[in-house]
Design an enzyme around this catalytic site. Structure first.
Site, PDB file in Angstrom:
ATOM      1  N   CYS A  78      40.246 -14.387  -0.279  1.00 22.86           N
ATOM      2  CA  CYS A  78      41.037 -14.488  -1.518  1.00 22.86           C
ATOM      3  C   CYS A  78      42.214 -13.506  -1.514  1.00 22.86           C
ATOM      4  CB  CYS A  78      40.140 -14.325  -2.737  1.00 22.86           C
ATOM      5  SG  CYS A  78      40.884 -15.052  -4.198  1.00 22.86           S
ATOM      6  N   HIS A 172      35.340 -17.070  -2.116  1.00 18.98           N
ATOM      7  CA  HIS A 172      34.543 -15.832  -2.046  1.00 18.98           C
ATOM      8  C   HIS A 172      33.126 -16.122  -1.552  1.00 18.98           C
ATOM      9  CE1 HIS A 172      37.228 -13.192  -4.476  1.00 18.98           C
ATOM     10  NE2 HIS A 172      37.592 -14.327  -5.029  1.00 18.98           N
ATOM     11  N   GLU A 174      31.105 -14.051  -0.400  1.00 22.09           N
ATOM     12  CA  GLU A 174      30.246 -12.885  -0.667  1.00 22.09           C
ATOM     13  C   GLU A 174      29.528 -13.007  -2.008  1.00 22.09           C
ATOM     14  OE1 GLU A 174      33.455 -13.049  -0.733  1.00 22.09           O
ATOM     15  OE2 GLU A 174      34.247 -11.969  -2.469  1.00 22.09           O
TER      16      GLU A 174
HETATM   17  N1  GLN Z   1      44.965 -13.625  -7.699  1.00 26.09           N
HETATM   18  C1  GLN Z   1      44.529 -12.487  -6.948  1.00 26.09           C
HETATM   19  C2  GLN Z   1      45.691 -11.861  -6.165  1.00 26.09           C
HETATM   20  O1  GLN Z   1      46.773 -12.295  -6.206  1.00 26.09           O
HETATM   21  C3  GLN Z   1      43.428 -12.857  -5.983  1.00 26.09           C
HETATM   22  C4  GLN Z   1      42.168 -13.182  -6.751  1.00 26.09           C
HETATM   23  C5  GLN Z   1      40.909 -12.852  -6.047  1.00 26.09           C
HETATM   24  O2  GLN Z   1      40.866 -12.180  -5.017  1.00 26.09           O
HETATM   25  N2  GLN Z   1      39.837 -13.309  -6.627  1.00 26.09           N
HETATM   26  O3  GLN Z   1      45.487 -10.899  -5.502  1.00 26.09           O
END
Ligand code: GLN
Length: 198
Positions: A78, A172, A174
């Site tokens: 992410c 994610h 995890e």
């Molecule tokens: N929107 C977040 C960012 O730009 C990422 C979101 C997340 O890691 N759950 O870093």
């Protein structure tokens, strides 16, 4: 194998638990000396702008960039995907990434449709079983460079990509208790890369 988890912000603890479950030694990385000890690194989910800024505050931004260039295997989840991307769309002004992975990501891409969602998706690791994927203000990939493999997609948007030693997912793993993605990173990405170096 010593696998670091960049521990500046985000869901560090969950990645540490997943690594222990996979039988490798996790190291929380905040300082240069910790970075020196690790063979591979996980960039966790969280807020990519905050993680990049904190890495500068802690004086390890350049060192992480250098280790990536030198071939350290890295998995970004992410926000971690954003931090590995060479190009970021909808970035905050002045937002930096470590880069290394030749992709263009759009931050908060699903957010315009749905903020967060879960979905069972196919992941191209040779298993036919679907994988539970949790998306939280997730990016998607809009461009993949030469040599970047797409391992999973949602509505034709790549959400898992790999280029040799660098691997990233928009979701994610995890948070689900299923360690298949971590195992893939350790066994299919990091271990072969590290064995080649020896
Ligand atoms: N929107 C977040 C960012 O730009 C990422 C979101 C997340 O890691 N759950 O870093």
């Amino acid at each position: 194998m010593k696998v670091g988890v960049l521990a500046l912000q985000g869901d560090v603890r969950e990645h540490v638990s997943a690594l222990i479950a996979c039988g490798v030694t996790p190291i929380s990385v905040r300082r240069s000396a910790e970075l020196d000890q690790i063979d591979a690194l996980i960039l966790p989910g969280g807020e990519s702008t905050t993680i990049a800024q904190l890495s500068e505050v802690f004086g390890i931004y350049d060192q992480i960039k250098d280790r990536i260039v030198q071939g350290m295997p890295v998995y970004g989840s992410c926000a971690g995907m954003i931090l590995l991307a060479n190009e970021i769309l909808d970035a905050k002004v002045g937002q930096k990434s470590f880069g290394g992975l030749d992709i263009t990501v759009r931050r908060n891409a699903f957010g315009r449709q749905v903020d967060s969602f879960e979905s069972d998706i196919a992941f191209d690791d040779g298993s036919a079983d679907l994988i539970r994927a949790v998306f939280i203000r997730a990016p998607w990939v809009e461009r993949v460079g030469d040599g970047v493999q797409v391992l999973a997609a949602v509505d034709k948007h790549p959400v898992a990509v790999r280029s040799q030693r660098l691997f990233a997912t928009s979701f994610h793993p995890e948070l689900t208790g299923d360690h298949r993605i971590h195992r893939y990173f350790i066994e299919e990405v990091a271990r072969p890369a590290l064995e080649k170096v020896k």
